[in-house]
Enzyme design. Sequence first.
Site, PDB file in Angstrom:
ATOM      1  N   SER A 191      -2.297   4.791 -14.124  1.00 46.91           N
ATOM      2  CA  SER A 191      -3.079   4.292 -15.278  1.00 46.91           C
ATOM      3  C   SER A 191      -3.433   2.978 -15.327  1.00 46.91           C
ATOM      4  CB  SER A 191      -2.535   5.070 -16.576  1.00 46.91           C
ATOM      5  OG  SER A 191      -3.015   6.471 -16.727  1.00 46.91           O
ATOM      6  N   ASN A 220      -7.659  11.918 -10.820  1.00 46.50           N
ATOM      7  CA  ASN A 220      -8.451  12.222 -12.123  1.00 46.50           C
ATOM      8  C   ASN A 220      -8.540  13.873 -12.123  1.00 46.50           C
ATOM      9  OD1 ASN A 220     -10.876  13.327 -10.649  1.00 46.50           O
ATOM     10  ND2 ASN A 220     -10.982  11.220 -10.091  1.00 46.50           N
ATOM     11  N   ASP A 238       0.835  -1.097  -0.132  1.00 44.72           N
ATOM     12  CA  ASP A 238      -0.274  -0.268  -0.013  1.00 44.72           C
ATOM     13  C   ASP A 238       1.056   1.236   0.180  1.00 44.72           C
ATOM     14  OD1 ASP A 238      -1.725   2.075   0.376  1.00 44.72           O
ATOM     15  OD2 ASP A 238      -2.472   1.552   2.476  1.00 44.72           O
ATOM     16  N   ILE A 239       0.760   2.209  -0.969  1.00 39.28           N
ATOM     17  CA  ILE A 239       1.675   3.219  -1.179  1.00 39.28           C
ATOM     18  C   ILE A 239       1.454   4.047  -0.094  1.00 39.28           C
ATOM     19  CG2 ILE A 239       0.233   4.690  -2.436  1.00 39.28           C
ATOM     20  CD1 ILE A 239       2.913   5.292  -4.394  1.00 39.28           C
ATOM     21  N   TYR A 263      -8.118   3.197 -15.221  1.00 37.01           N
ATOM     22  CA  TYR A 263      -7.802   3.779 -16.477  1.00 37.01           C
ATOM     23  C   TYR A 263      -7.277   2.724 -17.650  1.00 37.01           C
ATOM     24  CZ  TYR A 263      -8.521   8.549 -14.980  1.00 37.01           C
ATOM     25  OH  TYR A 263      -9.404   9.834 -14.386  1.00 37.01           O
ATOM     26  N   GLY A 318      -4.915   0.862 -13.626  1.00 35.63           N
ATOM     27  CA  GLY A 318      -6.306   0.173 -12.896  1.00 35.63           C
ATOM     28  C   GLY A 318      -7.315   0.741 -13.581  1.00 35.63           C
ATOM     29  N   GLY A 338      -9.705   3.384  -6.060  1.00 40.32           N
ATOM     30  CA  GLY A 338      -8.202   2.881  -6.349  1.00 40.32           C
ATOM     31  C   GLY A 338      -7.356   3.708  -5.290  1.00 40.32           C
ATOM     32  N   VAL A 339      -6.079   3.949  -6.081  1.00 37.41           N
ATOM     33  CA  VAL A 339      -5.080   4.459  -5.020  1.00 37.41           C
ATOM     34  C   VAL A 339      -5.413   5.851  -4.667  1.00 37.41           C
ATOM     35  CG1 VAL A 339      -3.545   5.399  -6.769  1.00 37.41           C
ATOM     36  CG2 VAL A 339      -2.431   4.407  -4.704  1.00 37.41           C
ATOM     37  N   ASP A 340      -6.091   6.539  -5.481  1.00 40.43           N
ATOM     38  CA  ASP A 340      -6.499   7.800  -5.036  1.00 40.43           C
ATOM     39  C   ASP A 340      -7.373   7.929  -3.851  1.00 40.43           C
ATOM     40  OD1 ASP A 340      -7.168  10.535  -5.433  1.00 40.43           O
ATOM     41  OD2 ASP A 340      -8.621  10.443  -7.124  1.00 40.43           O
TER      42      ASP A 340
HETATM   43  N1  AR6 Z   1      -1.106   1.267  -3.039  1.00 42.64           N
HETATM   44  C1  AR6 Z   1      -0.516   0.952  -4.320  1.00 42.64           C
HETATM   45  N2  AR6 Z   1      -1.027   0.730  -5.423  1.00 42.64           N
HETATM   46  C2  AR6 Z   1      -2.201   0.783  -5.511  1.00 42.64           C
HETATM   47  C3  AR6 Z   1      -3.130   1.035  -4.276  1.00 42.64           C
HETATM   48  C4  AR6 Z   1      -2.547   1.287  -3.046  1.00 42.64           C
HETATM   49  N3  AR6 Z   1      -3.096   1.609  -2.185  1.00 42.64           N
HETATM   50  N4  AR6 Z   1      -4.596   0.944  -4.612  1.00 42.64           N
HETATM   51  C5  AR6 Z   1      -4.652   0.726  -6.129  1.00 42.64           C
HETATM   52  N5  AR6 Z   1      -3.344   0.358  -6.425  1.00 42.64           N
HETATM   53  P1  AR6 Z   1      -6.115   3.301 -10.023  1.00 42.64           P
HETATM   54  P2  AR6 Z   1      -5.542   4.786 -12.502  1.00 42.64           P
HETATM   55  C6  AR6 Z   1      -2.815   0.187  -7.855  1.00 42.64           C
HETATM   56  O1  AR6 Z   1      -7.267   2.661 -10.427  1.00 42.64           O
HETATM   57  O2  AR6 Z   1      -5.858   3.479 -13.358  1.00 42.64           O
HETATM   58  C7  AR6 Z   1      -9.374   6.719  -9.620  1.00 42.64           C
HETATM   59  O3  AR6 Z   1     -10.724   6.478  -9.162  1.00 42.64           O
HETATM   60  C8  AR6 Z   1      -3.895  -0.513  -8.782  1.00 42.64           C
HETATM   61  O4  AR6 Z   1      -3.664  -1.891  -8.624  1.00 42.64           O
HETATM   62  O5  AR6 Z   1      -5.747   3.483  -8.686  1.00 42.64           O
HETATM   63  O6  AR6 Z   1      -4.469   5.773 -12.712  1.00 42.64           O
HETATM   64  C9  AR6 Z   1      -8.810   8.058  -9.704  1.00 42.64           C
HETATM   65  O7  AR6 Z   1      -9.724   9.261  -8.952  1.00 42.64           O
HETATM   66  C10 AR6 Z   1      -3.042  -0.097 -10.042  1.00 42.64           C
HETATM   67  O8  AR6 Z   1      -2.182  -0.953 -10.631  1.00 42.64           O
HETATM   68  O9  AR6 Z   1      -5.643   4.452 -10.946  1.00 42.64           O
HETATM   69  C11 AR6 Z   1      -9.157   8.194 -11.449  1.00 42.64           C
HETATM   70  O10 AR6 Z   1     -10.492   8.504 -11.629  1.00 42.64           O
HETATM   71  C12 AR6 Z   1      -2.620   1.401  -9.874  1.00 42.64           C
HETATM   72  O11 AR6 Z   1      -2.548   1.448  -8.483  1.00 42.64           O
HETATM   73  C13 AR6 Z   1      -8.571   6.936 -11.874  1.00 42.64           C
HETATM   74  O12 AR6 Z   1      -9.092   5.892 -10.565  1.00 42.64           O
HETATM   75  C14 AR6 Z   1      -3.515   2.530 -10.417  1.00 42.64           C
HETATM   76  O13 AR6 Z   1      -4.947   2.116 -10.538  1.00 42.64           O
HETATM   77  C15 AR6 Z   1      -7.336   6.779 -12.206  1.00 42.64           C
HETATM   78  O14 AR6 Z   1      -7.069   5.484 -12.484  1.00 42.64           O
END
Ligand code: AR6
Length: 174
Positions: free
Chosen positions: A123, A24, A10-11, A127, A125, A32-34
Amino acid sequence: MDNILLKTGDITKEKVCAIVNAANSSLLGGGGVDGAIHRAGGPEILEACKKIRKEEYPHGLPTGECVVTNGGNLEAMHVIHTVGPIYNQCREKCAFLLASCYTNALNMAVELGCKNIAFPAISTGIYGYPKDEAAQIAYNVVKNYLKGKDEMEVHLVFHNNEDKELFMKTIQEK
Ligand code: AR6
């Protein structure tokens, strides 16, 4: 690759100067990570994002660019929010835009005086960016950026081991 650290987990737990958020363009949070960063960091981060929206980016943060807020309750002092490309919308600009996220965040970290920074796999996840293609882009940008910058350390944080292994496999194939 001495100063690139590949990690799993977890970052939000990273003890670094700055962590990067895959946000976003609204900067108002999401999944997701956001979502994880806003949950762990608390309301201070969202307040700072709202201020940035109002004062600097009333129409939202463009893809590939980044802004910085405080880290709220996180170990990290700063959160650098960037907007990755949406894979099924970015067309021929996908690679350029994804690379820009990494370059701009690295530049911002250096400007902030940071000696370390942690990235999620932007991007890949919600995206929908193919993980292998994104891995190659992230690795190329970071590797080139770090040339001659021995004092800087980059953590690439994968949510699970499978993603980390795919990253390692992809960069070794080239
Ligand atoms: N720690 C590390 N990596 C993570 C964590 C975490 N806690 N949670 C998810 N990941 P994503 P995107 C990974 O979807 O594709 C949001 O709703 C995940 O497995 O978080 O850039 C934003 O508000 C994946 O490999 O980001 C935007 O609307 C990576 O992080 C949209 O998602 C990115 O996944 C952005 O989509």
